[in-house]
Design a protein around this motif. Sequence first.
Motif, PDB file in Angstrom:
ATOM      1  N   ARG A 193       0.936  -1.164   0.120  1.00  0.00           N
ATOM      2  CA  ARG A 193       0.002   0.048   0.100  1.00  0.00           C
ATOM      3  C   ARG A 193       0.770   1.338  -0.004  1.00  0.00           C
ATOM      4  N   LEU A 194       2.037   1.390   0.751  1.00  0.00           N
ATOM      5  CA  LEU A 194       2.897   2.526   0.790  1.00  0.00           C
ATOM      6  C   LEU A 194       3.484   2.692  -0.554  1.00  0.00           C
ATOM      7  N   ILE A 195       3.743   1.596  -1.382  1.00  0.00           N
ATOM      8  CA  ILE A 195       4.220   1.681  -2.609  1.00  0.00           C
ATOM      9  C   ILE A 195       3.460   2.240  -3.541  1.00  0.00           C
ATOM     10  N   GLN A 196       2.059   1.833  -3.443  1.00  0.00           N
ATOM     11  CA  GLN A 196       1.010   2.291  -4.325  1.00  0.00           C
ATOM     12  C   GLN A 196       0.680   3.582  -4.097  1.00  0.00           C
ATOM     13  N   GLU A 197       0.904   4.092  -3.027  1.00  0.00           N
ATOM     14  CA  GLU A 197       0.673   5.483  -2.552  1.00  0.00           C
ATOM     15  C   GLU A 197       1.734   6.304  -3.284  1.00  0.00           C
ATOM     16  N   ARG A 198       2.801   5.976  -3.043  1.00  0.00           N
ATOM     17  CA  ARG A 198       3.992   6.693  -3.676  1.00  0.00           C
ATOM     18  C   ARG A 198       4.029   6.696  -5.173  1.00  0.00           C
ATOM     19  N   ILE A 199       3.705   5.554  -5.906  1.00  0.00           N
ATOM     20  CA  ILE A 199       3.531   5.454  -7.099  1.00  0.00           C
ATOM     21  C   ILE A 199       2.384   6.678  -7.876  1.00  0.00           C
ATOM     22  N   SER A 200       1.235   6.708  -7.017  1.00  0.00           N
ATOM     23  CA  SER A 200       0.286   7.740  -7.293  1.00  0.00           C
ATOM     24  C   SER A 200       0.614   8.863  -7.127  1.00  0.00           C
ATOM     25  N   LYS A 201       1.553   9.512  -6.301  1.00  0.00           N
ATOM     26  CA  LYS A 201       2.142  10.501  -6.212  1.00  0.00           C
ATOM     27  C   LYS A 201       2.867  10.924  -6.956  1.00  0.00           C
ATOM     28  N   LEU A 202       3.935  10.130  -7.688  1.00  0.00           N
ATOM     29  CA  LEU A 202       4.828  10.301  -8.637  1.00  0.00           C
ATOM     30  C   LEU A 202       4.210  10.556  -9.856  1.00  0.00           C
TER      31      LEU A 202
END
Length: 460
Positions: A193-202
């Motif tokens: 989930r943390l990775i997905q949140e960072r991906i969305s931000k990028l």
Amino acid sequence: MEPRNLDGDADRPRSAGAKQTGRVLVIGPYLRVRAGSADAQSDSCVVRDAEARLDEAAGLARAIDLVIADAIIAPIGQIRPATYIGKGKVEEIAALAKSLDVELVVMDCALAPIQQRNLEKELHAKVLDRTGLILEIFGRRAKTKEGSLQVELAHLNYQRSRLVRSWTHLERQRGGFGFMGGPGETQIEADRRLIQERISKLESELKKVQATRRLHRAGRQRVPYRVVALVGYTNAGKSTLFNRLTRADVQAADMLFATLDPTLRALNLPHGGKAMLSDTVGFISNLPTQLVAAFRATLEEVLEADVILHVRDISHEDAEAQQSDVDAVLRQLGINPDDSGRIIEVWNKIDRFDAEQREELLNIAARRPEDHPAMLVSAASGEGIDALLAAIEERLAAKRTTLDLSIDAADGAGISWLHRNSEVLAKELHDGRFDMTVRVDETKRDIVVSRFDAVPHHAT
């Protein structure tokens, strides 16, 4: 380093000697494929020479300053689901890695997450596949904010399926109550989930970068400058050619992916015209799909280019295979590599050939179809550059219309508009009127014809 073949009664490993930091063992686990088989027809990599492939993999490792302890070809009959290579090969590589005291084993192939983990257990060393190695290089080379964002996005998409409980330093695991991940949430789920949140931000930040790039491109389109883009296999000499054509000082080195971030400079054409020259990231065989997707914003310069220079290291032993790899990436971007009206093939590094070899190259180039010429150049020495510039100018001119018109010398606004929106080839004052010859894009041809009563130019 001379590659060795780990097959049958191969030579035993060398003595490891003194321990060094960052020592790496490079393995080329290449499939044995019989010529004419179905696999040979479907796998583009089989046309490449195994030693050249291994040498390229070692070059990738050196590009991030790793010390190559050994580089070995490990031919395999089939891909094993658990470890990619067979049990016997795994044991031989494990013994070799132990004797050489290496800290990292690079596998020149794309490994599934389970294959990577199993190999690390068996080899007792960190294992990196080709995709991970290229991502590591890109991460080190990205200088601009855009490049860094693109690399991080590609890296996160790659890591999403390879979680090893290493992401919780970014944020504490949510707990207590609620539906955003309570006490029952596993560590891997939290990391994902943390990775997905960072991906969305990028992705959101990259959309802003793309919007800015579109504004810059729109600004260039208001000025009559055409765009010429350089593409090619990594280390084909694109940056050296870029420097030669524009008198710039972009970093150029005999190294894979020496430059990463795109650069634009003005290009002066033989008859006084100007274009914008764009240097792009180099391509490579089996370029990770994550990078092709992430760098699409950067590669939009290629998509929008009026002329594309496909720069080839014609002296490389795998030049034909490298051309196929570049063509494959161009197709991924939606560009037809056989579009002779848009693509010019540039055979670079002819200075590496003797007189007899160069004559043979010239004969090969002369036998090519007229609509698919090859320009022979040496970016290092400057040989052939004038002919290349003439070919670029001719190709750009073919995409524009030349018109004659007469305009009142007092019409300053009209004259200014023509200078901003067309290429003024000739301008003479007669009886208070300017007789002008201009070259315009097809998109502006009708405007010039209707506003200035322009007619097609007839050379005298």
